[in-house]
Design a protein around this motif. Structure first.
Motif, short mmCIF file in Angstrom:
data_model
loop_
_atom_site.label_atom_id
_atom_site.label_comp_id
_atom_site.label_asym_id
_atom_site.label_seq_id
_atom_site.Cartn_x
_atom_site.Cartn_y
_atom_site.Cartn_z
N SER A 35 0.82 -1.21 0.00
CA SER A 35 0.00 0.00 0.00
C SER A 35 0.86 1.26 0.00
CB SER A 35 -0.87 -0.04 1.25
OG SER A 35 -1.85 0.92 1.19
N PRO A 36 0.51 2.27 -0.74
CA PRO A 36 -0.73 2.42 -1.47
C PRO A 36 -0.66 1.89 -2.91
CG PRO A 36 0.44 4.48 -1.58
CD PRO A 36 1.28 3.53 -0.75
N HIS A 37 0.52 1.45 -3.36
CA HIS A 37 0.70 1.07 -4.77
C HIS A 37 0.08 -0.29 -5.11
CE1 HIS A 37 3.24 4.54 -5.09
NE2 HIS A 37 3.94 4.10 -4.05
N ARG A 38 0.34 -1.29 -4.29
CA ARG A 38 -0.19 -2.64 -4.47
C ARG A 38 0.05 -3.20 -5.88
NH1 ARG A 38 -4.94 -0.35 -1.41
NH2 ARG A 38 -4.55 -0.99 0.72
N ILE A 85 -1.89 -5.67 -8.47
CA ILE A 85 -2.29 -6.92 -7.83
C ILE A 85 -3.76 -7.23 -8.11
CG2 ILE A 85 -2.69 -8.00 -5.56
CD1 ILE A 85 -0.08 -6.60 -4.65
N MET A 86 -4.60 -6.21 -8.10
CA MET A 86 -6.04 -6.41 -8.32
C MET A 86 -6.36 -6.87 -9.74
SD MET A 86 -7.36 -6.00 -5.42
CE MET A 86 -9.10 -5.94 -5.82
#
Length: 88
Positions: A35-38, A85-86
């Motif tokens: 976080s916040p990049h993930r 990641i999402m």
């Protein structure tokens, strides 16, 4: 910054990380930035189990890294573009 670290063949892990002893030499790992990049930023093969970094390894750490435990890596591929990641 994470790509810089893995290019040096190191991945720092806090001594409090719950699953730190479940990664073994030969395992393939995907390197993430939290976080916040993930995002995923690299992949590599684990060269050594979780350990206290040697004097040589500590000397090779970037200035910003204060972790003194982790894994050494081989066959590192730092990706030119991070992958969310999402999206996986």
């Amino acid at each position: 910054m994470a790509r810089d670290l893995v290019r040096r063949g190191l991945y720092g892990i806090p001594s409090t990380a719950v699953r730190r002893h479940e990664v073994h030499p030969g395992d393939r790992v995907f390197v993430t930035v939290g976080s916040p990049h993930r995002v995923f930023v690299a992949d590599a093969v684990v060269a050594s189990s979780y350990h206290l970094f040697s004097e040589e390894e500590r000397a090779g750490r970037p200035e910003w890294m204060d972790l003194d435990h982790g894994f050494s890596l081989r066959d590192v591929r730092a990706w030119t573009r991070p992958v969310a990641i999402m999206s996986v």
